[in-house]
Design an enzyme around this catalytic site. Structure first.
Site, PDB file in Angstrom:
ATOM      1  N   GLU A 289       0.818  -1.210   0.000  1.00  0.00           N
ATOM      2  CA  GLU A 289       0.000   0.000   0.000  1.00  0.00           C
ATOM      3  C   GLU A 289       0.858   1.268   0.000  1.00  0.00           C
ATOM      4  O   GLU A 289       0.440   2.323  -0.466  1.00  0.00           O
ATOM      5  CB  GLU A 289      -0.920  -0.007   1.232  1.00  0.00           C
ATOM      6  CG  GLU A 289      -2.344   0.347   0.905  1.00  0.00           C
ATOM      7  CD  GLU A 289      -3.302   0.203   2.079  1.00  0.00           C
ATOM      8  OE1 GLU A 289      -2.859   0.027   3.227  1.00  0.00           O
ATOM      9  OE2 GLU A 289      -4.510   0.290   1.846  1.00  0.00           O
ATOM     10  N   HIS A 310       7.478 -26.902  -1.646  1.00  0.00           N
ATOM     11  CA  HIS A 310       6.855 -28.004  -2.393  1.00  0.00           C
ATOM     12  C   HIS A 310       5.797 -27.494  -3.359  1.00  0.00           C
ATOM     13  O   HIS A 310       5.032 -28.272  -3.911  1.00  0.00           O
ATOM     14  CB  HIS A 310       6.251 -29.015  -1.413  1.00  0.00           C
ATOM     15  CG  HIS A 310       7.303 -29.643  -0.552  1.00  0.00           C
ATOM     16  ND1 HIS A 310       7.803 -30.906  -0.778  1.00  0.00           N
ATOM     17  CD2 HIS A 310       7.980 -29.155   0.513  1.00  0.00           C
ATOM     18  CE1 HIS A 310       8.739 -31.175   0.128  1.00  0.00           C
ATOM     19  NE2 HIS A 310       8.866 -30.122   0.925  1.00  0.00           N
ATOM     20  N   LYS A 424     -14.058   0.411  -4.173  1.00  0.00           N
ATOM     21  CA  LYS A 424     -15.148   0.886  -3.308  1.00  0.00           C
ATOM     22  C   LYS A 424     -16.180   1.648  -4.142  1.00  0.00           C
ATOM     23  O   LYS A 424     -17.377   1.452  -3.996  1.00  0.00           O
ATOM     24  CB  LYS A 424     -14.614   1.814  -2.213  1.00  0.00           C
ATOM     25  CG  LYS A 424     -13.752   1.112  -1.184  1.00  0.00           C
ATOM     26  CD  LYS A 424     -13.320   2.096  -0.109  1.00  0.00           C
ATOM     27  CE  LYS A 424     -12.192   1.537   0.714  1.00  0.00           C
ATOM     28  NZ  LYS A 424     -11.572   2.507   1.581  1.00  0.00           N
TER      29      LYS A 424
END
Ligand code: PA5
Length: 449
Positions: A289, A310, A424
């Site tokens: 951010e 793995h 948003k």
């Protein structure tokens, strides 16, 4: 007390030490700018002096509220998202027994989290658990208007009020939010909740050392004074009067910036103890951010080894050479467990008999480091003496300080997050929130195509 140690020896095959040290003057200048509040985003630099400025009265108040929850609750639900939850989650996961969910007679309330997603099953299943438990709520939102925690709080508040009555519920709810603004502040004032303030000049992802992180951590039974002590020691170690070579945060920032300039665009934070998974999540938010903007920035990713050797191990070893790795290495785990000798030796493991599990883990760590460096993945190591509050405090402050310097080296404002608004706006438009009609029209046209 020892300190966490930074080792950058394994990057020098990829970027010359001189190139990193050539950034010394800039890194020192930017460190100063953070303290003198002269750089970009300078109204969000309250975190820089948090460890040295938090008072014992503030810590006492936090511990008193935690003690109250301990007396009254089996579970405390901490509601928050992003910076309003990841720091507390990181410390609680790192320091708790891996199987604490199965332990009966816990001395401290179990801390659960909500409001970090909008998953209906998660919330419904949480309510099922809470039906039969004495519980309290800590609602954390700096803006006080974030959708995810607001939805969770609305649901849990109603549940708690129905369960114990409105009057009793009021004493089981704490709000942590802005001093004046936002819906949560308004609601807390109206309902008479106990509140803590998130300082104006501390952004969410830099707020772990405010009540945002400290209250949930104290509720879970961990020592917030030691956490602050650790952070304070790192504040001193990275102060602006330290030269570049004595400042581990400046060196880390300059090293990752140099690697980025060489085309290493992804940094993976690796751990060998799965208790650190949420420390990595916290770190990813901090760097992602803060730096990912203006079409720039290292992409922060994380892996837990040896588990992910793995799966992701193949890509790291042989995929695109755009990765460097930063390893969180725990010197001494809390427990001792040896591998048993077996007469039959059917699994061929007797060469490991009587060795500690950690000795095998450490050789996996060393072997992986050597293999990755050979495969073209530069390696930075952060050695953490033990997993406890003190060293986590050091680690948090170390990463925060390095992030500030690193963002300035990159030329961005590390303290804003304009990009998080895009989803948003679309979500509100699609949900027909008043005021979003124009955006709704644009989206509907797109979807019709
Ligand atoms: O770092 C940030 O600022 C964000 O991740 C916020 O912490 C997150 O969006 C939650 O915001 P708020 O505390 O306002 O609800």
């Amino acid at each position: 007390m020892e300190t966490i140690q930074l080792n950058i020896d394994n990057v020098f095959d990829f970027v010359r030490k001189e190139s990193i040290y050539a950034l010394a003057a800039d890194a020192e200048k930017f460190n100063k700018a953070l303290h003198e509040k002269t750089g970009k985003g300078n109204d969000f630099l309250g975190w820089v002096n948090l460890p040295s400025s938090i008072s014992s009265a503030q810590l006492k108040d936090i511990k008193k509220v935690a003690e109250n929850f301990k007396k009254k609750c089996e579970i405390v639900v901490v509601i928050g998202i992003g910076g309003s939850y990841l720091g507390a989650k990181a410390v609680i996961e790192a320091l708790s027994d891996s199987f604490y969910m199965f332990q009966r007679n816990n001395e401290y309330p179990l801390v659960l989290f909500a409001g970090h997603n909008i998953a209906e099953d998660y919330l419904a299943e949480l309510l099922n658990v809470l039906n039969n438990k004495k519980y309290g709520i800590v609602c954390i939102s700096k803006s006080g208007t974030t959708t995810e925690p607001a939805i969770a709080f609305r649901i849990l508040k109603e549940h708690l009020e129905n369960k114990v009555g409105k009057k009793e519920a009021k004493d089981l709810i704490v709000a942590i939010t802005d001093a004046q603004k936002g819906a949560l502040r308004k609601l807390a004032t109206q309902e008479g909740y106990k509140t803590f303030v998130i300082p104006d000049d501390v952004g969410g992802r830099f707020s772990v050392l405010t009540p945002v992180g400290l209250l949930p951590i104290a509720i879970a039974g961990f020592d917030i004074e030691k956490l602050i002590d650790g952070a304070r020691s790192m504040e001193e170690l990275t102060s602006p009067d330290k030269s570049f070579e004595d400042n581990p945060a400046a060196i880390y920032a300059a090293t990752r910036y140099s690697l980025y300039k060489q085309g290493k665009k992804i940094e993976i934070l690796a751990n060998y103890h799965n208790k650190l998974v949420y420390v990595s999540e916290w770190w990813k938010q901090l760097y992602g951010e803060s730096e990912g903007k203006e079409n720039k920035g290292i992409f922060p990713a994380s892996v837990t080894f040896t588990t992910d050797l793995h799966s992701m191990g193949q890509y790291i070893q042989e995929g695109e050479r755009i990765i460097f790795e930063t390893v969180l290495s725990i010197t001494e785990p809390d427990n001792h467990l040896a591998i048993p000798f077996e007469k039959e030796n059917l699994d061929g493991l007797n060469f490991l008999a009587y060795k500690r599990v950690d000795e095998v883990n450490k050789m996996a760590e060393l072997g992986t480091l050597l293999a990755h460096v050979d495969g073209g993945v530069p390696n930075i190591v952060i050695e953490i003496p033990r997993l406890n509050e003190y060293y986590l405090g050091q680690l948090f402050y170390f990463f925060e300080k390095a992030c500030g310097i690193s963002g300035y080296l990159l030329g961005v404002n590390p303290f804003d997050q304009p990009g998080v608004e895009a989803y948003k706006n679309n979500m509100f438009a699609l949900l027909k929130k008043p005021g979003y009609e124009a955006q709704a029209e644009i989206l509907l046209n797109k979807l019709r195509k």
